[in-house]
Design a protein around this motif. Sequence first.
Motif, PDB file in Angstrom:
ATOM      1  N   LEU A 295     -33.820  60.958 -72.444  1.00  0.00           N
ATOM      2  CA  LEU A 295     -32.396  61.305 -72.466  1.00  0.00           C
ATOM      3  C   LEU A 295     -31.908  61.589 -71.043  1.00  0.00           C
ATOM      4  O   LEU A 295     -32.477  61.091 -70.087  1.00  0.00           O
ATOM      5  N   ALA A 296     -30.842  62.345 -70.902  1.00  0.00           N
ATOM      6  CA  ALA A 296     -30.243  62.564 -69.582  1.00  0.00           C
ATOM      7  C   ALA A 296     -31.170  63.392 -68.692  1.00  0.00           C
ATOM      8  O   ALA A 296     -31.777  64.354 -69.141  1.00  0.00           O
ATOM      9  N   SER A 297     -31.239  62.998 -67.428  1.00  0.00           N
ATOM     10  CA  SER A 297     -32.069  63.712 -66.462  1.00  0.00           C
ATOM     11  C   SER A 297     -31.226  64.723 -65.703  1.00  0.00           C
ATOM     12  O   SER A 297     -30.008  64.626 -65.662  1.00  0.00           O
ATOM     13  N   GLY A 298     -31.895  65.645 -65.072  1.00  0.00           N
ATOM     14  CA  GLY A 298     -31.210  66.586 -64.201  1.00  0.00           C
ATOM     15  C   GLY A 298     -30.828  67.872 -64.899  1.00  0.00           C
ATOM     16  O   GLY A 298     -31.194  68.092 -66.050  1.00  0.00           O
ATOM     17  N   PRO A 299     -30.053  68.682 -64.208  1.00  0.00           N
ATOM     18  CA  PRO A 299     -29.651  69.967 -64.788  1.00  0.00           C
ATOM     19  C   PRO A 299     -28.483  69.766 -65.760  1.00  0.00           C
ATOM     20  O   PRO A 299     -27.325  69.936 -65.403  1.00  0.00           O
ATOM     21  N   THR A 300     -28.783  69.326 -66.948  1.00  0.00           N
ATOM     22  CA  THR A 300     -27.751  69.069 -67.949  1.00  0.00           C
ATOM     23  C   THR A 300     -28.284  69.412 -69.328  1.00  0.00           C
ATOM     24  O   THR A 300     -29.485  69.601 -69.512  1.00  0.00           O
ATOM     25  N   ILE A 301     -27.382  69.450 -70.266  1.00  0.00           N
ATOM     26  CA  ILE A 301     -27.742  69.749 -71.651  1.00  0.00           C
ATOM     27  C   ILE A 301     -27.535  68.489 -72.470  1.00  0.00           C
ATOM     28  O   ILE A 301     -26.485  67.851 -72.377  1.00  0.00           O
ATOM     29  N   ASP A 302     -28.531  68.127 -73.266  1.00  0.00           N
ATOM     30  CA  ASP A 302     -28.393  66.983 -74.156  1.00  0.00           C
ATOM     31  C   ASP A 302     -27.535  67.400 -75.345  1.00  0.00           C
ATOM     32  O   ASP A 302     -27.857  68.354 -76.053  1.00  0.00           O
ATOM     33  N   THR A 303     -26.424  66.694 -75.524  1.00  0.00           N
ATOM     34  CA  THR A 303     -25.542  66.948 -76.651  1.00  0.00           C
ATOM     35  C   THR A 303     -25.378  65.657 -77.438  1.00  0.00           C
ATOM     36  O   THR A 303     -25.798  64.582 -76.982  1.00  0.00           O
ATOM     37  N   GLU A 304     -24.750  65.755 -78.594  1.00  0.00           N
ATOM     38  CA  GLU A 304     -24.592  64.574 -79.437  1.00  0.00           C
ATOM     39  C   GLU A 304     -23.895  63.436 -78.701  1.00  0.00           C
ATOM     40  O   GLU A 304     -24.276  62.271 -78.847  1.00  0.00           O
ATOM     41  N   ASN A 305     -22.897  63.770 -77.860  1.00  0.00           N
ATOM     42  CA  ASN A 305     -22.176  62.695 -77.182  1.00  0.00           C
ATOM     43  C   ASN A 305     -22.894  62.142 -75.951  1.00  0.00           C
ATOM     44  O   ASN A 305     -22.419  61.205 -75.327  1.00  0.00           O
ATOM     45  N   THR A 306     -24.051  62.686 -75.607  1.00  0.00           N
ATOM     46  CA  THR A 306     -24.828  62.136 -74.489  1.00  0.00           C
ATOM     47  C   THR A 306     -26.005  61.284 -74.953  1.00  0.00           C
ATOM     48  O   THR A 306     -26.552  60.518 -74.174  1.00  0.00           O
TER      49      THR A 306
ATOM     50  N   LEU B  27     -21.299  51.830 -66.692  1.00  0.00           N
ATOM     51  CA  LEU B  27     -21.309  51.675 -68.155  1.00  0.00           C
ATOM     52  C   LEU B  27     -21.673  52.993 -68.832  1.00  0.00           C
ATOM     53  O   LEU B  27     -21.094  53.352 -69.863  1.00  0.00           O
ATOM     54  N   PHE B  28     -22.615  53.717 -68.248  1.00  0.00           N
ATOM     55  CA  PHE B  28     -23.027  55.004 -68.800  1.00  0.00           C
ATOM     56  C   PHE B  28     -21.824  55.941 -68.931  1.00  0.00           C
ATOM     57  O   PHE B  28     -21.606  56.562 -69.966  1.00  0.00           O
ATOM     58  N   VAL B  29     -21.014  56.007 -67.886  1.00  0.00           N
ATOM     59  CA  VAL B  29     -19.838  56.886 -67.916  1.00  0.00           C
ATOM     60  C   VAL B  29     -18.831  56.391 -68.961  1.00  0.00           C
ATOM     61  O   VAL B  29     -18.234  57.195 -69.688  1.00  0.00           O
ATOM     62  N   ILE B  30     -18.651  55.092 -69.069  1.00  0.00           N
ATOM     63  CA  ILE B  30     -17.764  54.534 -70.099  1.00  0.00           C
ATOM     64  C   ILE B  30     -18.257  54.930 -71.486  1.00  0.00           C
ATOM     65  O   ILE B  30     -17.472  55.335 -72.354  1.00  0.00           O
ATOM     66  N   TRP B  31     -19.568  54.818 -71.705  1.00  0.00           N
ATOM     67  CA  TRP B  31     -20.133  55.173 -73.017  1.00  0.00           C
ATOM     68  C   TRP B  31     -19.947  56.659 -73.310  1.00  0.00           C
ATOM     69  O   TRP B  31     -19.713  57.046 -74.454  1.00  0.00           O
ATOM     70  N   LEU B  32     -20.053  57.498 -72.285  1.00  0.00           N
ATOM     71  CA  LEU B  32     -19.796  58.929 -72.472  1.00  0.00           C
ATOM     72  C   LEU B  32     -18.341  59.156 -72.891  1.00  0.00           C
ATOM     73  O   LEU B  32     -18.055  59.945 -73.794  1.00  0.00           O
ATOM     74  N   ASP B  33     -17.433  58.453 -72.234  1.00  0.00           N
ATOM     75  CA  ASP B  33     -16.011  58.579 -72.552  1.00  0.00           C
ATOM     76  C   ASP B  33     -15.732  58.123 -73.988  1.00  0.00           C
ATOM     77  O   ASP B  33     -14.984  58.779 -74.719  1.00  0.00           O
ATOM     78  N   GLU B  34     -16.345  57.022 -74.388  1.00  0.00           N
ATOM     79  CA  GLU B  34     -16.155  56.507 -75.752  1.00  0.00           C
ATOM     80  C   GLU B  34     -16.603  57.515 -76.813  1.00  0.00           C
ATOM     81  O   GLU B  34     -16.131  57.484 -77.933  1.00  0.00           O
ATOM     82  N   ARG B  35     -17.508  58.403 -76.440  1.00  0.00           N
ATOM     83  CA  ARG B  35     -18.012  59.402 -77.383  1.00  0.00           C
ATOM     84  C   ARG B  35     -17.297  60.746 -77.252  1.00  0.00           C
ATOM     85  O   ARG B  35     -17.744  61.750 -77.790  1.00  0.00           O
TER      86      ARG B  35
ATOM     87  N   ARG C  37     -17.220  66.742 -67.632  1.00  0.00           N
ATOM     88  CA  ARG C  37     -18.643  66.411 -67.817  1.00  0.00           C
ATOM     89  C   ARG C  37     -18.932  64.971 -67.390  1.00  0.00           C
ATOM     90  O   ARG C  37     -19.993  64.688 -66.830  1.00  0.00           O
ATOM     91  N   GLN C  38     -18.018  64.057 -67.675  1.00  0.00           N
ATOM     92  CA  GLN C  38     -18.199  62.675 -67.220  1.00  0.00           C
ATOM     93  C   GLN C  38     -18.323  62.643 -65.697  1.00  0.00           C
ATOM     94  O   GLN C  38     -19.196  61.955 -65.155  1.00  0.00           O
ATOM     95  N   TRP C  39     -17.450  63.381 -65.021  1.00  0.00           N
ATOM     96  CA  TRP C  39     -17.487  63.450 -63.564  1.00  0.00           C
ATOM     97  C   TRP C  39     -18.821  64.011 -63.088  1.00  0.00           C
ATOM     98  O   TRP C  39     -19.436  63.493 -62.155  1.00  0.00           O
TER      99      TRP C  39
END
Length: 133
Positions: A50-61, A91-99, A105-107
């Motif tokens: 899933l997402a790397s780095g200092p972030t939280i995995d949520t349903e929309n990620t 594309l990753f950012v677009i997919w985040l926006d679509e969700r 958070r996208q930024w």
Amino acid sequence: MRYRKGYKIQLAEDELCVLPNEFRGFRIETDFITLIDCVLTGLKGYASDLASGPTIDTENTQVPSVRHDILYELLRLGLLPQDLRVLIDGLFVIWLDERGMSKFRQWYFAKGLKWAKGKHAHPKNKKKIYTVK
């Protein structure tokens, strides 16, 4: 036994998406990934961190992260050219926006990808294979 560490989820069914025309003409088939003329499929059993780095995995990620991981794996394996990495990150950012992810958070995610400069897409960063006797 041989295995790789560091995965959070494993697909219970195929995950399919259609990519833009820059991916036309590719025919890639691995044990857990296919990319055939813009149709990307993560096959059942594909494992993702899933997402790397200092972030939280949520349903929309989750779906965007799996798709991004799949494409980065194809970059690491040399099956896609490295010059597609910036497009893949976009594309990753677009997919985040679509969700429905917030613009902040996208930024934040986009900044993280830009900061990492594609190091996880580089062939030298393939997952290590461990052996247990």
